[in-house]
Write a protein that holds these residues in place. Structure first.
Motif, PDB file in Angstrom:
ATOM      1  N   THR A 147      17.827  99.312  43.772  1.00  0.00           N
ATOM      2  CA  THR A 147      17.623  98.144  42.915  1.00  0.00           C
ATOM      3  C   THR A 147      18.562  98.190  41.710  1.00  0.00           C
ATOM      4  O   THR A 147      19.169  97.167  41.351  1.00  0.00           O
ATOM      5  N   ARG A 148      18.718  99.379  41.095  1.00  0.00           N
ATOM      6  CA  ARG A 148      19.629  99.513  39.955  1.00  0.00           C
ATOM      7  C   ARG A 148      21.072  99.260  40.379  1.00  0.00           C
ATOM      8  O   ARG A 148      21.828  98.592  39.664  1.00  0.00           O
ATOM      9  N   LEU A 149      21.469  99.796  41.528  1.00  0.00           N
ATOM     10  CA  LEU A 149      22.826  99.565  42.029  1.00  0.00           C
ATOM     11  C   LEU A 149      23.063  98.084  42.304  1.00  0.00           C
ATOM     12  O   LEU A 149      24.109  97.536  41.948  1.00  0.00           O
ATOM     13  N   GLU A 150      22.100  97.445  42.945  1.00  0.00           N
ATOM     14  CA  GLU A 150      22.231  96.019  43.251  1.00  0.00           C
ATOM     15  C   GLU A 150      22.349  95.200  41.968  1.00  0.00           C
ATOM     16  O   GLU A 150      23.161  94.274  41.893  1.00  0.00           O
ATOM     17  N   ALA A 151      21.561  95.542  40.958  1.00  0.00           N
ATOM     18  CA  ALA A 151      21.626  94.818  39.687  1.00  0.00           C
ATOM     19  C   ALA A 151      23.001  94.991  39.039  1.00  0.00           C
ATOM     20  O   ALA A 151      23.589  94.030  38.532  1.00  0.00           O
ATOM     21  N   SER A 152      23.531  96.216  39.084  1.00  0.00           N
ATOM     22  CA  SER A 152      24.865  96.466  38.522  1.00  0.00           C
ATOM     23  C   SER A 152      25.930  95.706  39.288  1.00  0.00           C
ATOM     24  O   SER A 152      26.847  95.129  38.696  1.00  0.00           O
TER      25      SER A 152
END
Length: 191
Positions: A147-152
């Motif tokens: 989720t953090r990677l996708e947001a970035s």
């Protein structure tokens, strides 16, 4: 006694694949340009045909053997092309698709079919403004990290310019991001 020839064959096979990738890209670009010069509808039709052929080659041992058999004569390859076209569906195959496989056959490059189709699909995705991101990791990513990677990624300049963004997690090693044709190696202990 047999180790040296096997080793040199393995090394040359690896070099062949790397060079073949470049060759496949040239065919992909040529087909993409030819289809797009006709019309966007022809581009879509060619993409549909090529994807159907790719699926048929993967699922039909006879077609796969035909594509990967370097010992067939030019005449035998030309005679077997209609069976490949039949795999594209019930409608007649476009001239662009036929011409691609005639040229691949005549040049002894049918083995490049998968790479040509993948390259073509990448070009079409770029034309349509799609950004395909593959996150490669040694194990499936935990949901919070993904989720953090996708947001970035969604905040990146490339993603904001794209009309659509497709993110997939592929299990392999090392951890890397593939943004269409660019690969970013992010092997690091902490994310």
């Amino acid at each position: 006694m047999f180790a040296a020839p096997a080793r040199s064959a393995a090394l040359s096979a690896g070099l062949g694949r790397r060079a073949a990738s470049t060759i496949a890209q040239k065919y992909s670009s040529a087909v993409f340009s030819a289809a797009l010069n006709k019309s966007p509808q022809v581009l879509t039709k060619v993409q549909t045909e090529l994807n159907a052929i790719q699926s048929a080659v993967k699922s039909t041992p006879e077609l796969s053997a035909f594509i990967h058999n370097p010992t067939l004569s030019t005449k035998d390859r030309a005679a077997a092309l209609p069976s490949l076209y039949a795999a594209a569906g019930k409608e007649p195959v476009s001239d662009i698709t036929k011409n691609l496989f005639v040229v691949l056959s005549e040049n002894g490059r049918l083995v490049e079919t998968e790479g040509v189709i993948e390259g073509f699909n990448e070009l079409v995705a770029g034309y349509k403004g799609e950004l395909n991101v593959t996150i490669t990791s040694a194990a499936p990513l935990p949901k919070d990290i993904q989720t953090r990677l996708e947001a970035s990624l969604k905040q990146s300049q490339a993603a904001q310019q794209a009309k659509s963004l497709k993110i997939t997690n592929k299990v392999s090693h090392p951890l890397s991001l593939s943004l269409s044709r660019q690969i970013v190696n992010i092997s690091c202990p902490s994310l």
